[in-house]
Structures are given as C-alpha cells and as structure tokens.
Motif scaffolding. Structure first.
Motif, mmCIF file in Angstrom:
data_model
loop_
_atom_site.group_PDB
_atom_site.id
_atom_site.type_symbol
_atom_site.label_atom_id
_atom_site.label_comp_id
_atom_site.label_asym_id
_atom_site.label_seq_id
_atom_site.Cartn_x
_atom_site.Cartn_y
_atom_site.Cartn_z
ATOM 1 N N GLU A 121 100.837 16.934 -28.376
ATOM 2 C CA GLU A 121 99.542 16.785 -29.042
ATOM 3 C C GLU A 121 98.717 15.682 -28.391
ATOM 4 O OE1 GLU A 121 97.780 16.383 -33.609
ATOM 5 O OE2 GLU A 121 99.842 15.761 -33.172
ATOM 6 N N LYS A 160 98.179 23.828 -29.970
ATOM 7 C CA LYS A 160 97.020 22.946 -30.113
ATOM 8 C C LYS A 160 96.709 22.260 -28.793
ATOM 9 C CE LYS A 160 95.394 18.974 -32.854
ATOM 10 N NZ LYS A 160 95.744 18.059 -33.972
ATOM 11 N N HIS A 194 95.151 28.564 -32.849
ATOM 12 C CA HIS A 194 94.923 27.703 -31.685
ATOM 13 C C HIS A 194 94.850 28.524 -30.402
ATOM 14 C CE1 HIS A 194 95.045 23.941 -33.752
ATOM 15 N NE2 HIS A 194 96.302 24.012 -34.095
#
Length: 335
Positions: A121, A160, A194
């Motif tokens: 992330e 993501k 995503h």
C-alpha cells in the motif's frame, strides 16, 4: 538499554522534530531500537499518530525508521509498515529514499502477510505521485503475483497498489491488462473495484489496450456485479474502449433498477458507455472517463464502499460493515 532504564519518550522526539533537530531525532530512533518490546511498540504507535498530524516533519527520517520493518516483534513491524502508509499517503516524497526497503519486505515470502500488504500500500501511494520510483518490473510483478494470495487483506492492498500505479502513470500497466483482468471475478469486492479502476485509468491513455480485458469487464455487467461501484467502473472502462473500436457491449437493463446514490454512480457511467456506443456526447462529462476524475474521486468511492451500516472501528471510528474484512479497511486494526 537495561530494563531499569527509561525508554525514549515520544514527546521528546516530537519536540526535536518541531525544532528541525534532525540528527538528534535520528539518535532518538536509534535509542528506541534497544528499548523493551512494549515501550518500543507504544512509542512507534505514538510516532505514527504524530506523522498523521505532521507528516512534513518526517523528511529524512524514513531510512532510520526502516530498521523497525525488520524488528523481531511482529507488532512492531506492522506498526512501522502502517507508519509508512501514513507518510506515503500524505508526504510521499519523504518515503522515496526507502522504496527498495519496502519492496524487500513485499517480496519476502517469510514476512507477516499484513506487513507485506501495508508495504504494498505504501509503495502504491508513492507510485501514484512519483511513478518513476515504483517502476521496477520486479515490484510490479510482486503486485500482480500477489493477487493470487489467499489472504483478502493482502489481495486488497496489492490491487490498491496497482490502482495507484495506474493512476500515477497508466503506461506502467498497459501491457498487463490481460493478467489483471483474470482477477476481476475475485470474491473480494475491493479487489474487483481497485482493478476495474486501474483498467479504467489505463483506458484513459491507452484505450486500445483494454481489448484484452473486454470480456472480463463486460462480465461485471452481464453478471451484475453485486457492488454498484464496481459495475460503474467496469462500464467506464468499457466506454473508453467503445470510443475506439465501436464493438458494442450488451448492457443489461436490470443494473439500473435502484435509485440510491451508489446506483447514480452506475447510471452516469452507463450513460457514458451508451454515449460512446452511439457516438453521442450526452454521456460525456469531465466527471467520467478522464484520469483527473479517477484520481479525484477514487478515495471517496472506496470510503463509500467501506462505510455501510455496521460497527464503528474502536481504533479509528470507521463504520465497518457486518461480514466485512477481519481488519479495519482504514487503519488495519483487527476487528
């Protein structure tokens, strides 16, 4: 440091940071490495909270902080990874010097999977603002390969990260449309969303490349994906492709049945898709089908997806849906 010694006080570090006393702050972090486990963990949690309020004060401290990514205590490694997420989201330039260290943790098969997820992330946020820093083919390969991981938290963060990379520079994933499309039927709705957003971003600059994902994107409509935001993103991506090749996608009528805010998101994107199919301009707005609109609206959509009726996270206050992930989507704390 002996057990009788007092651990470094976080307030001392905060004072040093407010005074731009960089060398003294590095010394404080070095002293923290020898503190007992619990004081070390609580100190890093306080540092993370301070980073949320004052991320600009951490420029130059990323390298010494990476020491804690390999700490012997798992909780400390996870807290540190979350700290880097905080910094990369709000002050990504501060994290640029440690991209390799984060990538090493992501690639470490022996690392705690939540640590790997948070490192992914953090890398994604950096890649969104500084695409060249996260362009290493090995990093992008780790993102893609990890989509087959069994843990939902890991898959969601990797998806993501790929979304962030695409939003930063769609060219980075223009040759990966086929491999990413294979995961559009993932059971986790955030993974699907995503990846649909990542493909839409690619389509904004390389619409012909979406042909490899046409069937998988169309399936999000024909199968009526249970998440309206994902249906909307799929329609948006298909609209970008339709504008180029003109091959029409069948849009089922039933996906427009509801009248809530989420379905308005779907309707506007279906209008965009239908407009491109009929060469009409009615479906075109600055809010749909552009890289700027994706970059500006993605986080708000994810917030809407992750804040339906449910219990509030006791750590950050986020409303977490019943039957949702075992970790809070915002702060990562166990539910």
């Amino acid at each position: 440091m002996t057990s009788s010694d007092q651990p470094p006080s976080p307030n001392q570090l905060f004072s040093l940071l407010s005074e731009d006393a960089f060398e003294e702050a590095v010394t404080w972090l070095d002293d923290l490495t020898t503190a007992e486990d619990e004081p070390r963990k609580h100190a890093l949690q306080a540092v993370r909270s301070h980073a949320e309020a004052h991320p600009e004060r951490f420029d130059g401290l990323a390298a010494p902080l990476t020491t804690f990514l390999t700490d012997e205590e798992r909780a400390i490694r996870l807290t540190t990874a979350k700290l880097f997420v905080t910094l990369s989201r709000t002050e990504p330039v501060a994290v640029l010097p440690v991209v390799d260290a984060l990538a090493d943790r992501l690639a470490d098969d022996e690392a705690f999977y939540y640590v790997r997820a948070r490192c992914a992330e953090a890398l994604g946020y950096v890649g969104r603002e500084h695409p060249e820093a996260v362009s290493d083919p090995e990093i992008l390969a780790d993102f893609r390969i990890g989509l087959s991981f069994d843990e939902p938290e890991v898959k969601e963060k990797l998806a993501k990260a790929l979304e962030c990379v695409a939003l930063g520079d769609p060219s980075r994933l223009r040759h990966q449309v086929g491999s990413l499309s294979k995961h559009l039927n993932d059971e986790e709705e955030l993974v699907r969303h995503h990846l649909c957003t990542a493909l839409a971003a690619v389509g904004c600059e390389h619409p012909t490349k979406l042909s490899d994902g046409r069937d998988a994107l169309a399936a999000r409509l024909s199968d009526v994906d249970e998440n309206p935001y994902t249906r909307g993103r799929a329609a948006e991506a298909l609209g970008l492709l339709e504008d180029i090749d003109g091959e029409e996608v069948v849009v089922p009528d039933e996906i427009e049945a509801d009248e809530d805010e989420a379905d308005e998101f779907v309707r506007s994107r279906l209008a965009f898709l239908r407009g491109t199919q009929t060469e009409q301009s009615a479906g075109r707005t600055d809010d749909v089908g552009t890289l700027d609109s994706l970059r500006g609206g993605t986080e708000g959509v994810v917030d809407a997806m992750t804040t339906p009726d449910g219990e509030d996270c006791p750590h950050c206050g986020l409303a977490v849906p019943e039957g949702g992930p075992p970790m809070c989507p915002r702060c990562g704390a166990p539910r």
